[in-house]
Enzyme design. Structure first.
Site, short mmCIF file in Angstrom:
data_model
loop_
_atom_site.label_atom_id
_atom_site.label_comp_id
_atom_site.label_asym_id
_atom_site.label_seq_id
_atom_site.Cartn_x
_atom_site.Cartn_y
_atom_site.Cartn_z
N LYS A 192 -4.71 -15.15 12.01
CA LYS A 192 -3.30 -15.13 11.64
C LYS A 192 -2.83 -13.68 11.62
O LYS A 192 -3.20 -12.92 10.74
CB LYS A 192 -3.06 -15.76 10.26
CG LYS A 192 -1.55 -15.96 10.01
CD LYS A 192 -1.16 -16.13 8.57
CE LYS A 192 -0.89 -14.85 7.84
NZ LYS A 192 0.23 -14.04 8.33
N GLU A 268 -10.47 -5.93 2.94
CA GLU A 268 -10.22 -4.49 3.10
C GLU A 268 -8.80 -4.30 2.62
O GLU A 268 -7.85 -4.71 3.28
CB GLU A 268 -10.43 -4.10 4.56
CG GLU A 268 -10.64 -2.62 4.77
CD GLU A 268 -9.33 -1.91 5.03
OE1 GLU A 268 -8.73 -1.42 4.03
OE2 GLU A 268 -8.92 -1.85 6.18
N CYS A 302 -3.86 2.21 4.98
CA CYS A 302 -4.56 1.97 3.72
C CYS A 302 -5.34 3.18 3.25
O CYS A 302 -5.56 3.36 2.07
CB CYS A 302 -5.48 0.76 3.86
SG CYS A 302 -6.48 0.83 5.35
N GLU A 399 -0.39 2.15 -4.70
CA GLU A 399 -0.31 2.41 -3.27
C GLU A 399 1.16 2.24 -2.84
O GLU A 399 1.72 1.15 -2.96
CB GLU A 399 -1.20 1.41 -2.52
CG GLU A 399 -1.19 1.64 -1.04
CD GLU A 399 -2.15 0.72 -0.30
OE1 GLU A 399 -2.15 -0.49 -0.57
OE2 GLU A 399 -2.91 1.22 0.55
#
Lengths: 501, 542
Positions: A192, A268, A302, A399
């Protein structure tokens, strides 16, 4: 800064024709069972590029069924590793023939730099695929040293049907980070892609078919997390789910995996990676690396080095150089080769970044540069640097996933280690110094999955990548990544009259 | 891809050697012919050798390849390479000696010390090896023709199995280039320890004539993948294909000086290479006798590291539960494949007494049906031996077998009147102390021995100075497990033989050699191991 945010669109570039907008299930492009579609937009303008078939649970069921059939009865896990490798090599060669078109698709769909896509994203994806193509015939079990008179060995078997959910920031790299080792291992896959960036993934599906990957071995179902993503993660016939994305979604995926069939999970997730610059660092290199570490790919990465710790002896001089670099960072149309940074991916992210900039100001950090949207259409944000940031401020903890740097001063190595580890994340860290003792100590002390010393973003197909703590678990890349897609089976039988044990 | 699958299935069908699935192209068409008439008719195919099929390939490369250039030998000398079907000259080849070896080693040294090869990324090295593999595929039939012409092996075997295995091996090693990992090892105290696996340097390689291209691939593949540079001496009997593929490797992008090919003889070129002070490693495949000399020369010169893949007298053990038809076919294949010119040939066929008589009878019938003839002819299973020296040696051993009282069950003579053809030969009632049961004959001579029980056969199978391989034929798991561990050999094939995948390590115990080729183990031959240790101040963990 306004002059940086030129935002001018490159009218000259020919946007490739969009040929693949349907779901790819069992070797065929098909409409969603519901007939539904969603829009994928160009972040430079917010305009619709194409309508894409929208998968939900019913479509995921079909894709998993195809993958299950391909795994249980199909040729993919039954051919030799060499033959699988040859097919993947062919897949890689086909991608290489379409580098420009694929880089353009990621450019319009994700706002990524076109030149960078041509030079790095797509060739890097090809390289990743070749790395695992050649690993397909190098999956070794081991013969064992048993305590008694037994002959024991391990078989490393493909785990089965793998679900892959990937983000929008590196649509191509993320696709191959997961799909290459899974296919090399002999697994079948349902991917996906992110709803923001379905275009290149569908293109890859068509190339996979052309390369000879059997029907059902690779399925691509664009759609949304709460529908398609959730269906895949909770599917009883999926043996492993591999996810890259946000921490919140990662938790949900792990939870539904637990509630369904206890499928193995690798995650992750986010990061708030420190870049630690010591007094002996070369200042020009440090300013360049620090800017790149957080502004590269619009901060939508990231591993962004979003917390920059600078030792007090060089702090003032470093800040001067850093501001110069940041202010020369060109924001604009990603198809313009002079541009360093394109727009944020979409309105949601754009507004989130601006909100965090407000938090920074509110909490008392000093705004050194940037802090505003760039003029014009689209989701452009200025490269932004906050100084005097404290670990308890929101901008130092969360983040942001945008071009926002938090700058902090430190005195001693002990302090740097302690503050670098003062985060719930542990994805990566950078260290800038030539002192070997400092490097050795900090490398072992910072609890993160990758340490870059005097470099940053030095990704490599052979270098494992993944997180400590709430940055996730499991590793992508390198030989370690194969382990996620393999089951280990011990086979043991008695021995009679063995001359050695 | 389809062609490749066909090749790989041909290979597995052939080498698994289940009689029902054997590739028709590698088997005699007249399977039913067991009669004397059939035998005559079959041996009469040798008559075709009187008019050998003309190979459809040009010999373009006959010079030495040094530093990327084809050059004459410094002495100007050449030697003839012969067609084993006729003993006639195919071409005159530049003959390298000590001076040429010096030039080649200098080129390799420079390419290693200063050149791009060890300094480019592993990914770039892998791309060159992959392009090389594609070029081998492209020139498959030419290479196979040249190989058959120079060596005498069946063309179908060269074109369908061996040359495809060369490209397959190159792809295997291309894949290792970027996966050569040292370990970070735990220290007892506060130290950080890294292990670097570095290319060893200039590698000397000496290869035999029985599988000229495959031996090239076994040697050159891992050495290049690890970033070394090479001086390769091909066998004087078969210099042609090494020169051809070396040129393809340069076409694929190999920098000059990285692979140098020197054709020549052992006592001159080979000795110069083995004793060269600037060669860091020597790898040899060939006879045990020569292997000893190479190790000695390495010891006397610069203590270069040595790997040796030498002779064998491999047992093939048939237990009493065996399907005899299947066992006969596999044992036949294990010995007669490639004219018996395999270091791992199953040359001591141990058969359980309960199936012995039936086995001998059926083995005889199978040997008599073996199609010997011009290797270019379709359906031929066995071509000529490599040269007159081998041919005479084999006939001498056959005489020794007869004189020592073994029963000559089949063959025993030369086949035809021209070239180096020998009849498929079987001795039964062979005893362990007979010379034919002890020495490596390297020809189509099968020795069948009878045994009673497992412990006895283990003892007898191991009673050999060699230890290269063994075949085990049984469906009894416990017997297979016992034999697997008890046999002191580098490869045990259970219910199969001569399975030579790229990933399977191959090499010998005892006087069959030192080191392993193929598989991940082969990389060790071409890597130096360097430990890097530095102190850790206040480490977070140890």
């Amino acid at each position: 800064m306004a002059e940086n945010g030129n935002g001018s669109l490159k009218q000259g570039f020919k946007i490739p024709e969009i040929n693949y907008t349907k779901l790819f299930i069992n070797g065929e492009f098909v409409d969603a069972a519901s007939g539904k579609e969603f829009e994928t937009r160009d972040p430079r303008t917010g305009d619709v590029i194409a309508n894409i078939a929208e998968a939900d649970k019913g479509d995921v069921d079909l894709a998993v069924k195809a993958a299950r059939e391909a795994f249980d009865h199909g040729p993919w896990p039954r051919m030799s590793g060499y033959e699988r490798g040859r097919t993947l090599y062919k897949f890689a060669d086909l991608i290489e023939q379409h580098i420009e078109e694929l880089a353009a698709l990621d450019g319009i769909d994700a706002g990524k730099l076109f030149e960078f896509g041509k030079a790095v994203d797509i060739p890097g994806s090809v390289r990743m695929l070749r790395y695992y193509a050649s690993l397909a015939d190098k999956i070794h079990g081991e013969t064992l040293k048993m305590t008694g008179e037994y002959q024991g060995y391990t078989l490393k078997e493909p785990i089965g049907v793998v679900g892959v959910i990937i983000p929008w920031n590196f649509p191509s790299m993320m696709f191959f980070l997961k799909v290459s080792p899974a296919l090399a291992a002999g697994c079948t896959v349902v991917v996906k892609p992110a709803e923001q960036t379905p275009l290149s993934a569908l293109f890859y599906a068509s190339l996979a078919k052309e390369a000879g990957i059997p029907d059902g071995a690779l399925n691509v179902v664009p759609g949304f997390g709460p529908t398609a993503g959730a269906a895949l993660s909770s599917h009883m016939d999926v043996d492993n789910i591999s996810f890259t994305g946000s921490g919140e979604t990662g938790r949900v995926i792990m939870e539904v995996a637990a509630k369904s069939n206890l499928k193995t999970v690798s995650l992750e997730l986010g990061g708030k990676s420190p870049l630690i610059i010591f007094d002996d660092a070369n200042l020009d290199m440090a300013a360049g690396l620090a800017s790149a570490a957080v502004f590269f790919n619009k901060g939508e990465i990231c591993v962004a080095g979003s917390r920059v710790y600078v030792q007090e002896g060089i702090y003032d001089e470093f800040v001067k150089k850093l501001i110069t670099v940041a202010e020369n960072w060109v924001v604009g149309d990603p198809f313009d080769p002079k541009v360093n940074m394109g727009p944020q991916i979409d309105k949601v992210q754009f507004e989130r970044v601006l909100k965090y900039i407000e938090y920074g100001k509110r909490d008392g950090a000093t705004l050194l540069t940037g802090g505003k949207p760039c003029s014009g259409n689209g989701y452009y944000v200025e490269p932004t640097i906050f100084a005097d940031v404290k670990e308890d401020m929101k901008i130092a903890q969360d983040e942001i996933f945008g071009p926002v740097m938090s700058l902090m001063k430190f005195k001693t190595i002990e302090e740097a280690i302690e503050r670098a580890n003062c985060t719930k994340y542990g994805l990566a860290a950078g260290i800038l110094t030539n002192d070997i003792n400092t490097v050795n100590r900090v490398s072992r002390s910072v609890r993160a999955g990758t340490i870059w010393v005097n470099c940053y973003f030095a990704f490599d197909a052979d270098a494992p990548f993944g997180g400590y703590k709430m940055s996730g678990f499991g590793r992508d890349q390198g030989m370690d990544a194969m382990q996620k897609y393999l089951q280990v089976k011990s086979v043991i039988t008695p021995l009679y009259n063995s001359p050695w044990l | 891809m389809a062609a490749r699958r066909a090749v790989s299935s041909l290979l597995s069908r052939c080498l698994y050697a289940s009689p029902k699935t054997l590739s028709p192209s590698l088997l005699p068409k007249e399977r039913a012919h067991g009669s004397a008439a059939g035998i005559l008719q079959r041996f009469s195919t040798v008559a075709a050798v009187e008019d050998p099929i003309a190979p459809s390939v040009l010999v373009n490369h006959t010079k030495l390849l040094i530093n990327g250039q084809f050059v004459d030998a410094a002495s100007g000398k050449t030697f003839p390479t012969l067609d084993p079907r006729t003993g006639e000259v195919i071409a005159h080849v530049a003959e390298g000696d000590a001076e040429d070896i010096n030039l080649a080693v200098n080129a390799a040294r420079k390419a290693f010390d200063e050149g791009p090869w060890p300094r480019m990324t592993a990914y770039e090295r892998s791309r060159i090896l992959l392009r090389f593999a594609d070029l081998i595929d492209k020139h498959n039939d030419e290479l196979a023709t040249l190989e058959t012409w120079d060596n005498g092996k069946p063309y179908e075997q060269a074109a369908g199995i061996e040359v495809p295995m060369v490209s397959r091996l190159m792809r295997y090693y291309a894949g290792w280039t970027d996966k050569i990992h040292g370990l970070i090892v735990p220290a007892d105290g506060p130290h950080h320890v890294q292990v670097l696996h570095e290319p060893i340097g200039v590698v000397g390689q000496i290869i035999p004539w029985n599988f000229p291209l495959l031996m090239f691939a076994w040697k050159v593949g891992p050495a290049l993948a690890c970033g070394n540079t090479i001086v390769l001496k091909s066998a004087e009997q078969t210099p042609l294909t090494a020169l051809y593929v070396a040129k393809l490797l340069h076409e694929a992008g190999l920098p000059d000086g990285v692979l140098n090919v020197v054709s020549g003889f052992g006592p001159t070129a080979g000795a110069a290479l083995a004793s060269h002070m600037d060669v860091d490693k020597i790898a040899f495949t060939g006879s045990t006798e020569t292997g000893k000399m190479i190790q000695e020369l390495a010891a006397r010169s610069n203590l270069k590291s040595v790997t040796l893949e030498l002779g064998g007298k491999s047992p093939f053990i048939i237990m009493d539960d065996a399907n005899v038809d299947h066992a006969v076919e596999l044992a036949h294949f294990a010995l007669f494949f490639n004219q018996g010119q395999c270091c791992c040939a199953g040359s001591r066929t141990f058969v359980h007494e309960r199936v012995y008589d039936e086995f001998v009878e059926k083995s005889k019938a199978r040997a008599l049906k073996r199609v010997v003839g011009d290797p270019f002819k379709k359906g031929v299973e066995q071509g000529p031996q490599i040269d007159g020296e081998q041919f005479n040696k084999i006939l001498r051993y056959i005489r020794l077998g007869i004189d020592s009282g073994a029963t000559l069950t089949a063959g025993g003579e030369r086949a035809g009147s021209k070239g180096f053809y020998i009849q498929p030969t079987i001795f039964s009632d062979v005893k362990d102390d007979m010379t034919i049961a002890q020495d490596e004959i390297f020809g189509p001579v099968q020795s069948i021995l009878k045994f009673k029980d497992l412990n006895e056969v283990i003892k007898r199978a191991n009673d050999s100075r060699f230890g290269l391989a063994a075949g085990v034929f049984t469906n009894n798991l416990n017997t297979a497990n016992t034999l697997m561990r008890a046999l002191r050999v580098g490869t045990v094939w259970i219910n199969c033989f001569d399975i030579f995948d790229a990933a399977i390590p191959f090499g010998g115990y005892k006087m069959s050699g030192v080191g392993r080729e193929k598989g991940i183990d082969s990389l060790k031959n071409y890597l130096q191991v360097k430990a890097v240790v530095s102190p850790l101040r206040n480490p977070a963990w140890l």
